[in-house]
Design an enzyme around this catalytic site. Structure first.
Site, PDB file in Angstrom:
ATOM      1  N   HIS A 118       0.820  -1.222   0.000  1.00  0.00           N
ATOM      2  CA  HIS A 118       0.000   0.000   0.000  1.00  0.00           C
ATOM      3  C   HIS A 118       0.852   1.269   0.000  1.00  0.00           C
ATOM      4  CE1 HIS A 118       0.789   0.869   4.294  1.00  0.00           C
ATOM      5  NE2 HIS A 118       0.827  -0.451   4.416  1.00  0.00           N
ATOM      6  N   ASP A 119       0.394   2.234  -0.769  1.00  0.00           N
ATOM      7  CA  ASP A 119       0.979   3.581  -0.815  1.00  0.00           C
ATOM      8  C   ASP A 119       2.386   3.627  -1.396  1.00  0.00           C
ATOM      9  OD1 ASP A 119      -1.211   5.136   0.649  1.00  0.00           O
ATOM     10  OD2 ASP A 119      -0.740   3.590   2.107  1.00  0.00           O
ATOM     11  N   GLY A 136       5.043  -1.081   2.876  1.00  0.00           N
ATOM     12  CA  GLY A 136       4.271   0.112   2.561  1.00  0.00           C
ATOM     13  C   GLY A 136       5.112   1.365   2.428  1.00  0.00           C
TER      14      GLY A 136
END
Length: 269
Positions: A118-119, A136
């Site tokens: 994520h991200d 992340g």
């Protein structure tokens, strides 16, 4: 439009000449650009925005729910540029509320079983090797290569044109134009082969090497090295890219090859 034996949600936006193989799953609020191929058993989840002429191989999962305990079902996205290939069983998680999206640029190759968490922000023309595991919020600059079996700590930044050797544990930032190897991760030179392939002249490569001599070869801390670079070396785009990367590193940059085992890694000042 009919895709035999594939599941395609009625709300998905599918471009012209997109090929979706049997048993692939395309969920709602997905956009797929023209000319893209989706292999059998690939799963494209909600929030995916896939560019033109991409290839998503069998078993890959794009825009999966983040593996983050802080994730609270907020609606986020995964954005993939044009001409990018995602190989078998690679996984790319969508963003969280911190940045709202995970981004992979254009003309990238994400090899089999790699994970982009994520991200993360992966630039264009990058290669992420087999089984690379990115935590992340990792940032990877354009033209960077992360070789197979490497693990990248959360929030690490890998600069443009950098090369990370196979099975590396990347716990510190890797500055642009460099090669990274050893344990702990260390500077092992300039990515001269990659730079020449991309049209950098020998003069420009020597210029980049001269900058890194101040950072890694003269026994200076980062603050001293950056001060001397700006005072003693002529300004250039590459010089300033390196200086800004080191100055803004939050995790600290990878260690010097001359640093003794057991000493603390080089930190950004």
């Amino acid at each position: 439009m009919s895709y035999s034996l594939a599941y395609v949600h009625s709300d998905a936006k599918i471009g012209q000449n997109v090929e979706i193989e049997p048993f692939a799953m395309i969920h709602k609020d997905v956009e797929i650009g023209e000319g893209t191929w989706i292999g059998s058993h690939a799963v494209i989840n909600s929030g995916a925005r896939i560019g033109k002429n991409c290839k998503i191989y069998p078993g890959a999962v794009v825009s999966a729910t983040p593996q983050d305990l802080k994730y609270n079902n907020e609606y986020t996205f995964t954005i993939i540029g044009d001409n990018t290939t995602v190989r078998e069983y690679a996984t790319i998680s969508r963003g969280t509320e911190e940045h709202w999206k995970t981004v992979v640029g254009s003309d990238c190759l994400i090899m089999a079983y790699a994970h982009v968490a994520h991200d993360c922000r992966v630039g264009s023309n990058c290669i992420i090797g087999n089984n690379v595991q990115m935590a992340g919020h990792v940032h990877v600059g354009d033209w960077a290569i992360v070789s197979a079996l490497s693990a990248v700590h959360q929030f690490v930044k890998i600069g443009a044109h950098a090369f990370v050797s196979g099975a590396s544990l990347v716990r510190k930032d890797v500055p642009p134009f460099t090669k990274a190897a050893r344990e702990p991760i260390s500077y092992v030179g300039i990515n001269s082969v990659g730079l020449r392939r991309r049209g950098y002249t020998n003069e420009k490569i020597v210029e980049i090497q001269n900058v890194y001599r101040y950072i890694y070869m003269k026994g200076l801390n980062n603050a001293e090295a950056l001060q001397k670079i700006e005072l003693e070396l002529p300004p250039s785009n590459e010089r300033d890219i390196i200086v800004n990367f080191v100055r803004n590193s939050e995790r600290g940059i990878m260690k010097s090859p001359f640093q003794t085992t057991g000493s603390s890694e080089t930190e950004a000042s």
